[in-house]
Design a protein around this motif. Structure first.
Motif, PDB file in Angstrom:
ATOM      1  N   GLY A  53      16.411 -61.539  26.099  1.00 46.28           N
ATOM      2  CA  GLY A  53      16.762 -60.306  25.404  1.00 46.28           C
ATOM      3  C   GLY A  53      17.658 -59.411  26.232  1.00 46.28           C
ATOM      4  N   GLN A  84      23.472 -59.629  20.647  1.00 48.69           N
ATOM      5  CA  GLN A  84      22.257 -59.626  19.835  1.00 48.69           C
ATOM      6  C   GLN A  84      22.592 -60.089  18.422  1.00 48.69           C
ATOM      7  OE1 GLN A  84      23.537 -56.896  21.493  1.00 48.69           O
ATOM      8  NE2 GLN A  84      21.899 -55.474  22.025  1.00 48.69           N
ATOM      9  N   GLN A 124      20.600 -61.740  14.487  1.00 47.78           N
ATOM     10  CA  GLN A 124      19.416 -62.115  13.727  1.00 47.78           C
ATOM     11  C   GLN A 124      18.973 -63.532  14.094  1.00 47.78           C
ATOM     12  OE1 GLN A 124      17.365 -60.661  11.491  1.00 47.78           O
ATOM     13  NE2 GLN A 124      18.334 -58.662  11.814  1.00 47.78           N
ATOM     14  N   GLU A 183      17.048 -63.372  17.369  1.00 47.32           N
ATOM     15  CA  GLU A 183      15.721 -62.782  17.203  1.00 47.32           C
ATOM     16  C   GLU A 183      14.747 -63.776  16.579  1.00 47.32           C
ATOM     17  OE1 GLU A 183      16.198 -59.235  14.955  1.00 47.32           O
ATOM     18  OE2 GLU A 183      17.305 -58.169  16.526  1.00 47.32           O
ATOM     19  N   ASN A 185       8.360 -58.452  13.855  1.00 52.58           N
ATOM     20  CA  ASN A 185       9.645 -58.624  13.181  1.00 52.58           C
ATOM     21  C   ASN A 185       9.768 -57.713  11.967  1.00 52.58           C
ATOM     22  OD1 ASN A 185      10.432 -60.555  15.024  1.00 52.58           O
ATOM     23  ND2 ASN A 185       9.803 -62.292  13.762  1.00 52.58           N
TER      24      ASN A 185
END
Length: 251
Positions: A54, A63, A65, A68, A118
């Protein structure tokens, strides 16, 4: 068309995430073979990779989606499945179905913890974690396994072990805020002291990992619980659930 440096920058944080996933997979194989020390220590390595991906993504501005979701899937394996499998093989195998249930409770709570994270990522204050983070819970189980390897009498305390595993499971899905240190003013104004503390912690883990991992995680958990109990009124509005409820009432 995306230039080559940008492609490499995007690839870098996902590489650390993949290494975290690999550590979880390796831990499962090792615990299956009864190599509990190696299975525990490689999860510690996975936690290090997880803490890096991260930060690398933020530093490189990559960064996404995808990143993540990939991180969450990796965490389910490394900090959900692998620790659950580890404690089952180490402590609960002789309990049969009951041992499977206890281990599965941890895995289930870990998956729920990640799903809630999330879903609420835009609602929860970054100063606090909503419930115990799953990497911390995993290291709590790792520390307990390492402690049992150092003091074999712990292996005979199956009821206490079961309570310990279930407690960490419940803490993950609780609404207890655990301090994240992400925006700590003390950390920002005492960077040299923080760096010295980090080196001392790493030296302690390197010197006596069988004891120090469990002690450090236990101190964080107990400290968080004490702070929550003594500052309960001040922490009531830490999470932004009220805004969500107000929107539902207005609709």
């Amino acid at each position: 068309m995306i230039d080559q440096p940008k492609k490499l920058a995007f690839f870098l944080p996902n590489t650390f995430t993949a290494l975290n996933l690999a550590c979880g997979f390796a831990s499962i194989i090792m615990s299956w073979n009864g190599q509990f020390y190696n299975a525990s220590m490689i999860l510690l390595l996975g936690a290090i990779f997880d803490s890096v991906d991260g930060r690398v993504a933020r530093m490189t501005g990559t960064q996404s989606q995808f990143g993540e979701q990939f991180d969450s899937i990796s965490d389910v394996v490394s900090f959900g499945m692998a620790p659950a499998f580890l404690v089952y093989n180490c402590f609960f195998k002789e309990l049969g179905r009951l041992g499977m249930v206890i281990s599965f409770i941890y895995l289930l709570c870990g998956a729920l913890r990640l799903a809630r994270f999330n879903a609420n990522i835009e609602k929860v204050s970054s100063d606090y974690f909503q419930g115990l983070p799953i990497p911390t819970a995993a290291l709590g189980l790792v520390g307990y396994v390492l402690l049992s390897l150092e003091f074999s009498t712990i292996r005979d305390l199956t009821p206490i072990t079961a309570i310990y595993v279930v407690l960490y499971s419940i803490l993950m899905i609780s609404n207890i805020p655990f301090y994240s240190f992400k925006n700590s003013s003390w950390v920002k104004t005492h960077k040299k002291r923080v760096l010295a503390i980090i080196f001392l912690v790493l030296a302690a883990i390197f010197t006596y990992e069988q004891l120090m991992i469990g002690v450090l995680i236990g101190a964080y958990v107990i400290g968080g619980l004490i702070y929550f109990i003594t500052h309960k009124g001040a922490l009531e509005d830490v999470f932004l659930w009220k805004n969500e409820n107000e929107n539902e009432e207005d609709s």
